[in-house]
Write an enzyme that holds these catalytic residues in place. Structure first.
Site, short mmCIF file in Angstrom:
data_model
loop_
_atom_site.label_atom_id
_atom_site.label_comp_id
_atom_site.label_asym_id
_atom_site.label_seq_id
_atom_site.Cartn_x
_atom_site.Cartn_y
_atom_site.Cartn_z
N ILE A 82 35.14 -20.51 -6.05
CA ILE A 82 33.79 -20.00 -5.79
C ILE A 82 33.46 -18.85 -6.74
CG2 ILE A 82 32.25 -18.98 -4.05
CD1 ILE A 82 33.99 -20.43 -1.90
N ASP A 118 41.02 -10.02 -10.20
CA ASP A 118 41.73 -10.85 -9.22
C ASP A 118 43.20 -10.49 -9.33
OD1 ASP A 118 42.92 -12.98 -7.69
OD2 ASP A 118 41.12 -14.16 -8.03
N PRO A 176 39.23 -14.10 -0.16
CA PRO A 176 39.57 -14.50 1.21
C PRO A 176 39.97 -13.28 2.02
CG PRO A 176 41.34 -15.13 -0.29
CD PRO A 176 40.25 -14.52 -1.13
N ARG A 230 33.69 -12.92 3.44
CA ARG A 230 34.00 -12.63 4.84
C ARG A 230 33.53 -11.22 5.21
NH1 ARG A 230 34.14 -17.18 5.49
NH2 ARG A 230 35.78 -18.54 6.30
N ASP A 243 26.00 -12.59 3.48
CA ASP A 243 25.90 -13.82 4.28
C ASP A 243 26.86 -13.73 5.47
OD1 ASP A 243 24.89 -16.49 4.60
OD2 ASP A 243 26.76 -17.32 3.82
N GLU A 262 30.39 -11.73 13.43
CA GLU A 262 29.03 -12.25 13.24
C GLU A 262 28.60 -13.23 14.33
OE1 GLU A 262 29.80 -13.75 9.32
OE2 GLU A 262 30.33 -15.74 10.04
N HIS A 269 25.33 -16.73 7.42
CA HIS A 269 26.46 -17.57 6.99
C HIS A 269 26.02 -19.00 6.63
CE1 HIS A 269 31.10 -17.38 7.17
NE2 HIS A 269 30.73 -18.27 6.27
C1 COI Z 1 34.36 -21.38 4.90
O1 COI Z 1 34.45 -22.57 4.53
O2 COI Z 1 35.33 -20.62 4.76
C2 COI Z 1 33.09 -20.91 5.50
O3 COI Z 1 32.85 -19.74 5.49
C3 COI Z 1 32.18 -21.95 6.04
C4 COI Z 1 31.46 -21.65 7.32
C5 COI Z 1 30.89 -22.93 7.89
C6 COI Z 1 32.26 -20.93 8.33
#
Ligand code: COI
Length: 330
Positions: free
Chosen positions: A155, A174, A205, A234, A258, A263, A296
């Protein structure tokens, strides 16, 4: 094979049905899995969840007692699953390590450009038929800006390519430098990325013991003055109080997110005219148009959903036919 899928929105139903090439006996549940509706998995062989579903130890133990053997998450992130509980219950879990990364990257680009170009500010004025032009609409062009990407997985790298396509100078940090990414980005130490970037986009992550609230006062102080911050990864990575302070002191020009920690206590609900459970988040929302919040929806595209469902179905097929799966997380 009985498969119960949670958190399936109305528009998603047709995808679950048309992609069902293994002919699973599907039960599609609109709500995210919670302590109550976990009971709908009685009689299922496998359960499919998404982020914000409560795959806690208690619920995983319940699933195991119902005879569920496989837990599939159609997401990249798996921080919503108690992996140890999955193992202790003798179950197996798999994720979708990659679905159309452009889904999230395009959202990061959009939020970023809306703030960089003051488009949210401007559109917010014209919605009231105020067509005057003021200094807050004046901006720099992205081709003369530096964009900092934190996390150069699929991503992050896709986001880097999008900004590079607009002519920006793209720098990145990174812990694992990716050779393929070096054509697009210049890797720098984190502090330098923060100091140089007009826009920082976070694609990291969340790991509880490593990066909880990594976007804190210290992080923000290292950023270039008047920069824009975007988080489509996140919510746990961001310290909302610190971000609010940085906005209030004009250290940060804009913030697009997002995601928020916890959340699911307010996302996906219509709370118009109601107070939010968290005062800081309420204050952040009230800073619109300098703060842009989306609930999200990073992965909420046709392409991403197709991948999420298809790969999850394949993960289950692999478990059923080979007793293992390339995308196992537990
Ligand atoms: C993920 O794929 O890690 C997302 O954040 C997707 C979402 C539908 C919770």
């Amino acid at each position: 094979v009985n498969l119960v899928c949670y958190g399936v929105r109305d528009v998603e139903v047709e995808f679950f049905k048309k992609l069902n090439k293994f002919n699973y006996n599907l039960t599609l549940v609109t709500d995210l899995m919670n302590d109550t509706n976990v009971e709908m998995a009685k009689g299922a062989d496998a359960v499919m969840v998404r982020g914000n579903c409560k795959a806690t130890r208690t619920n995983i133990e319940k699933l195991a007692s119902y005879g569920v053997k496989y837990l599939l998450t159609r997401t990249v992130g798996f921080n919503h699953i108690d992996l140890q509980a999955v193992k202790d219950c003798g179950m197996k879990a798999a994720r979708v390590p990659a679905y159309s990364p452009n889904a999230i990257s395009e959202l990061a680009l959009t939020l970023g450009m809306m703030l960089m170009r003051n488009a949210s500010y401007t559109a917010n004025k014209t919605k009231d038929k105020d067509f005057t032009v003021d200094a807050s609409m004046f901006s720099k062009e992205i081709r003369n800006c530096t964009v900092g990407i934190l996390g150069t997985g699929k991503i992050g790298l896709t986001t880097a390519k999008l900004f590079k396509g607009l002519g920006a100078h793209v720098v990145a940090y990174d812990v694992f430098e990716n050779e393929a990414a070096k054509i697009i980005v210049d890797y720098l130490p984190l502090d330098e990325v923060l100091a140089k970037s007009d826009l920082v986009s976070v694609h990291v992550p969340f790991f509880k013991d490593q990066n909880y609230k990594m976007i804190n006062d210290e992080f923000l102080a290292k950023m270039k003055d008047q920069a824009v911050l975007i988080n489509t990864s996140r919510g746990e990575l961001q310290d909302n109080e610190a971000i609010l302070r940085a906005l209030e002191t004009n250290k940060l020009a804009g913030f697009g997110t997002d995601v928020f920690e916890n959340e699911s206590t307010f996302f996906f609900k219509n709370l118009k005219d109601q107070a939010l459970p968290n005062e800081t988040i309420e204050k952040l929302i009230n800073m619109f148009p300098r703060v842009l919040v989306t609930p999200h929806i990073g992965s909420y595209t046709d392409e991403a959903l197709t991948n999420m469902v298809e790969i999850s179905y394949e993960n289950l097929y692999s478990f059923l036919t080979q007793g293992r799966c390339d995308n196992e997380v537990a």
